[in-house]
Design a protein around this motif. Structure first.
Motif, PDB file in Angstrom:
ATOM      1  N   GLY A 190      91.143 -61.632-111.760  1.00 26.10           N
ATOM      2  CA  GLY A 190      89.769 -61.769-112.211  1.00 26.10           C
ATOM      3  C   GLY A 190      89.032 -62.986-111.706  1.00 26.10           C
ATOM      4  N   GLY A 191      89.692 -63.837-110.915  1.00 26.85           N
ATOM      5  CA  GLY A 191      89.083 -65.083-110.462  1.00 26.85           C
ATOM      6  C   GLY A 191      87.692 -64.959-109.883  1.00 26.85           C
ATOM      7  N   PRO A 192      87.432 -63.984-108.991  1.00 29.27           N
ATOM      8  CA  PRO A 192      86.093 -63.882-108.404  1.00 29.27           C
ATOM      9  C   PRO A 192      84.986 -63.645-109.425  1.00 29.27           C
ATOM     10  CG  PRO A 192      87.678 -62.648-107.095  1.00 29.27           C
ATOM     11  CD  PRO A 192      88.400 -63.074-108.350  1.00 29.27           C
TER      12      PRO A 192
ATOM     13  N   LEU B 178     105.473 -65.140-100.033  1.00 31.85           N
ATOM     14  CA  LEU B 178     104.594 -66.293 -99.843  1.00 31.85           C
ATOM     15  C   LEU B 178     103.541 -66.016 -98.772  1.00 31.85           C
ATOM     16  CD1 LEU B 178     107.085 -69.286-100.061  1.00 31.85           C
ATOM     17  CD2 LEU B 178     105.332 -68.646-101.715  1.00 31.85           C
ATOM     18  N   THR B 179     103.957 -65.457 -97.651  1.00 32.65           N
ATOM     19  CA  THR B 179     103.014 -65.133 -96.579  1.00 32.65           C
ATOM     20  C   THR B 179     101.971 -64.141 -97.058  1.00 32.65           C
ATOM     21  OG1 THR B 179     104.741 -65.519 -94.922  1.00 32.65           O
ATOM     22  CG2 THR B 179     102.812 -64.254 -94.229  1.00 32.65           C
ATOM     23  N   MET B 180     102.419 -63.126 -97.803  1.00 36.16           N
ATOM     24  CA  MET B 180     101.483 -62.126 -98.316  1.00 36.16           C
ATOM     25  C   MET B 180     100.540 -62.726 -99.343  1.00 36.16           C
ATOM     26  SD  MET B 180     103.660 -58.579 -98.598  1.00 36.16           S
ATOM     27  CE  MET B 180     105.056 -59.238 -99.516  1.00 36.16           C
ATOM     28  N   GLY B 181     101.047 -63.635-100.170  1.00 36.43           N
ATOM     29  CA  GLY B 181     100.213 -64.266-101.184  1.00 36.43           C
ATOM     30  C   GLY B 181      99.099 -65.100-100.573  1.00 36.43           C
ATOM     31  N   TYR B 182      99.432 -65.899 -99.565  1.00 39.01           N
ATOM     32  CA  TYR B 182      98.409 -66.683 -98.875  1.00 39.01           C
ATOM     33  C   TYR B 182      97.378 -65.766 -98.218  1.00 39.01           C
ATOM     34  CZ  TYR B 182     100.723 -71.238 -99.395  1.00 39.01           C
ATOM     35  OH  TYR B 182     101.259 -72.396 -99.898  1.00 39.01           O
ATOM     36  N   ALA B 183      97.858 -64.664 -97.615  1.00 40.08           N
ATOM     37  CA  ALA B 183      96.948 -63.722 -96.962  1.00 40.08           C
ATOM     38  C   ALA B 183      96.003 -63.091 -97.971  1.00 40.08           C
ATOM     39  CB  ALA B 183      97.744 -62.638 -96.240  1.00 40.08           C
ATOM     40  N   ALA B 184      96.547 -62.662 -99.110  1.00 37.77           N
ATOM     41  CA  ALA B 184      95.704 -62.066-100.151  1.00 37.77           C
ATOM     42  C   ALA B 184      94.683 -63.072-100.656  1.00 37.77           C
ATOM     43  CB  ALA B 184      96.575 -61.564-101.302  1.00 37.77           C
ATOM     44  N   GLY B 185      95.108 -64.311-100.862  1.00 39.22           N
ATOM     45  CA  GLY B 185      94.202 -65.333-101.359  1.00 39.22           C
ATOM     46  C   GLY B 185      93.079 -65.625-100.396  1.00 39.22           C
ATOM     47  N   ARG B 186      93.388 -65.716 -99.114  1.00 40.16           N
ATOM     48  CA  ARG B 186      92.351 -66.000 -98.127  1.00 40.16           C
ATOM     49  C   ARG B 186      91.363 -64.846 -98.024  1.00 40.16           C
ATOM     50  NH1 ARG B 186      96.862 -68.701 -95.486  1.00 40.16           N
ATOM     51  NH2 ARG B 186      96.317 -70.904 -95.170  1.00 40.16           N
ATOM     52  N   MET B 187      91.854 -63.625 -98.175  1.00 42.07           N
ATOM     53  CA  MET B 187      90.947 -62.486 -98.111  1.00 42.07           C
ATOM     54  C   MET B 187      90.056 -62.457 -99.344  1.00 42.07           C
ATOM     55  SD  MET B 187      91.755 -58.462 -97.338  1.00 42.07           S
ATOM     56  CE  MET B 187      92.008 -58.716 -95.574  1.00 42.07           C
ATOM     57  N   GLY B 188      90.597 -62.814-100.501  1.00 45.03           N
ATOM     58  CA  GLY B 188      89.797 -62.930-101.718  1.00 45.03           C
ATOM     59  C   GLY B 188      89.408 -61.588-102.301  1.00 45.03           C
ATOM     60  N   GLY B 189      88.371 -61.618-103.137  1.00 46.16           N
ATOM     61  CA  GLY B 189      87.877 -60.401-103.752  1.00 46.16           C
ATOM     62  C   GLY B 189      88.946 -59.665-104.533  1.00 46.16           C
TER      63      GLY B 189
END
Length: 462
Positions: free
Chosen positions: A202-204, A389-400
């Motif tokens: 829900g962050g966004p 970890l790699t997937m988490g960073y990728a998801a975070g950078r993509m956002g939404g």
């Protein structure tokens, strides 16, 4: 919508029709399309889009009176019969001169919530199902002041925004925590956050709402509480880097080659290992998230929404002793850390008492003994062993909506693994497939409706 969110905590398949019903309206909105998860770092960095709860520093309010001597903080508690809830109430029982429980919400453990009502005399209590109301009323017969009793999603919302409460402790699991959190924020209540989905999914939507209403979101997990304590008093621009510590989980000392061998010849042994934590006795889901290091991938995302730090400046460090709960590096290369025995009560207490510190008994709150503590060791996480970890960073950078999809896909994958429907390494595979499938429907500025829809979608997809 709130009922759909409430039911989604049980991941009921019946909600798929609810989610389907909003697709036509959503299809008219703009979509951000990407060519693949691997391209996220270079092509889809949306991390600065949503702001932060505590952007780089935490300013401590001045002239706040100490708790006690007539100054009591009034709390509402979501999830009173769960682990967070019972620990919160233990704190309230130990410090009745500092904390008063005005409202409770619980699941279906009527006997326990009745006991809590008799002990703490809340003004309002809500249970999960309406069919439990009569049983709770019967269990409370004879109380001098019977609380108002509600149920379901509406009851949780009323507990969260109760007119007498100062702070709300969110101890319920899943997207069920979103509607009451929104209600509390809109009512101006500070949030003691123990529900990961509030920010990860829900962050966004939640972060801009909290900033708009001037509400403080205070983290109740050990890692983010550690960071929060370390950044207090920092001047503007002083925070350079966040370092999240991880125990390393069940496989921290097992080579990847041995894990792959077990997956082939003895998957039952690998399954048993993944659900046995080397340090603590935790639930199977949490233990498995620790084994995959998915818990830390999710905490990276949460740290970004809390503190606004770029994903490039959020690191993960394996620290097997779990004494340093996390660290921050400042602009001049100083490193500040928060240390303590592993005990979830301390970060819960700090969210409740902030900006005060509450003196606690050495019997129930043992002091840290550096001699007994022994050596502290650290190592870098192996991203080949822990692709989460790699997937988490990728998801975070993509956002939404991608972060919510990442989290929900993991929950369903772990549930399937625990049920022995898929193997250990399949957890990573199906999460990545869900992220890949979602990239063409990514919503950068989602409503709560979008967030719940894609939570359900990710579970169904897995």
């Amino acid at each position: 919508l709130s009922r759909a969110m409430f039911a989604s905590a049980n991941t009921t398949r019946s909600l798929s029709s609810t989610a389907t019903g909003v697709r036509d309206a959503r299809a008219a909105r703009g979509r951000t399309r990407r060519t693949g998860i691997a391209s996220v770092r270079a092509a889809a960095n949306n991390e600065a889009r949503y702001g932060a709860c505590w952007p780089g520093r935490a300013e401590v309010p001045a002239n706040v009176p100490a708790l006690g001597n007539g100054n009591v903080k009034k709390i509402s508690l979501l999830g009173s019969t769960g682990s967070i809830g019972t620990q919160t109430l233990d704190i309230c029982e130990e410090h009745p001169d500092k904390f008063e429980v005005v409202a409770l919400s619980a699941g279906r453990n009527v006997a326990l919530v009745a006991e809590q009502c008799r002990k703490f005399s809340p003004k309002l209590v809500s249970v999960q199902n309406g069919e439990d109301v009569a049983a709770l009323k019967a269990a409370l017969q004879g109380m001098e002041q019977m609380p108002e009793i509600m149920y379901g999603a509406d009851g949780m919302v009323e507990v969260a925004r109760h007119k007498d409460c100062d702070s709300v402790i969110t101890g319920i699991v899943g997207c069920a925590g979103l509607p009451p959190t929104v209600a509390a924020i809109e009512a101006g209540k500070n949030i003691c956050l123990a529900n990961k989905e509030t920010l990860i999914a829900g962050g966004p939507a939640i972060v801009p709402l909290a900033v708009k209403h001037g509400v403080k979101i205070l983290p109740a997990d050990s890692e983010h509480s550690a960071i929060f304590q370390c950044i207090q008093g920092l001047p503007e621009g002083a925070l350079r880097r966040i370092i999240l510590t991880a125990s390393g989980g069940a496989f921290r000392d097992m080579p990847l080659e041995e894990m792959r061998r077990l997956a082939e010849v003895d998957p039952a042994a690998l399954h048993k290992k993944a659900t046995t934590h080397p340090n603590w006795d935790m639930g199977a889901k949490i233990t498995c998230d620790s084994a995959t290091l998915m818990n830390k991938a999710l905490e990276v995302i949460e740290a970004h929404y809390l503190y606004g730090t770029s994903y490039d400046n959020i690191d993960v460090c394996v620290h097997p002793q779990s004494i340093i709960h996390s660290m921050v590096e400042t602009a001049d290369s100083s490193v500040l850390a928060q240390l303590g025995w592993p005990d979830m009560r301390l970060p819960i207490l700090y969210t409740m008492s902030w900006p005060n510190r509450v003196e606690c008994s050495e019997v129930t709150w043992p002091r840290l003994d550096f001699v007994k503590m022994g050596d502290l060791t650290f190592r870098a996480p192996d991203t080949e062993k822990y692709p989460s970890l790699t997937m988490g960073y990728a998801a975070g950078r993509m956002g939404g909506t991608m972060t919510g999809v990442f989290s929900a896909a993991n929950e369903q994958a772990v549930a399937d693994f625990l049920a022995k429907k898929i193997g250990y390494f399949d957890i990573y595979r199906v999460i990545e497939l869900a992220m890949e499938a979602h990239k063409n429907e990514l919503v950068l500025d989602p409503t709560l409706d979008d967030i719940v829809h894609y939570d359900l979608w990710a579970r169904e997809h897995v």
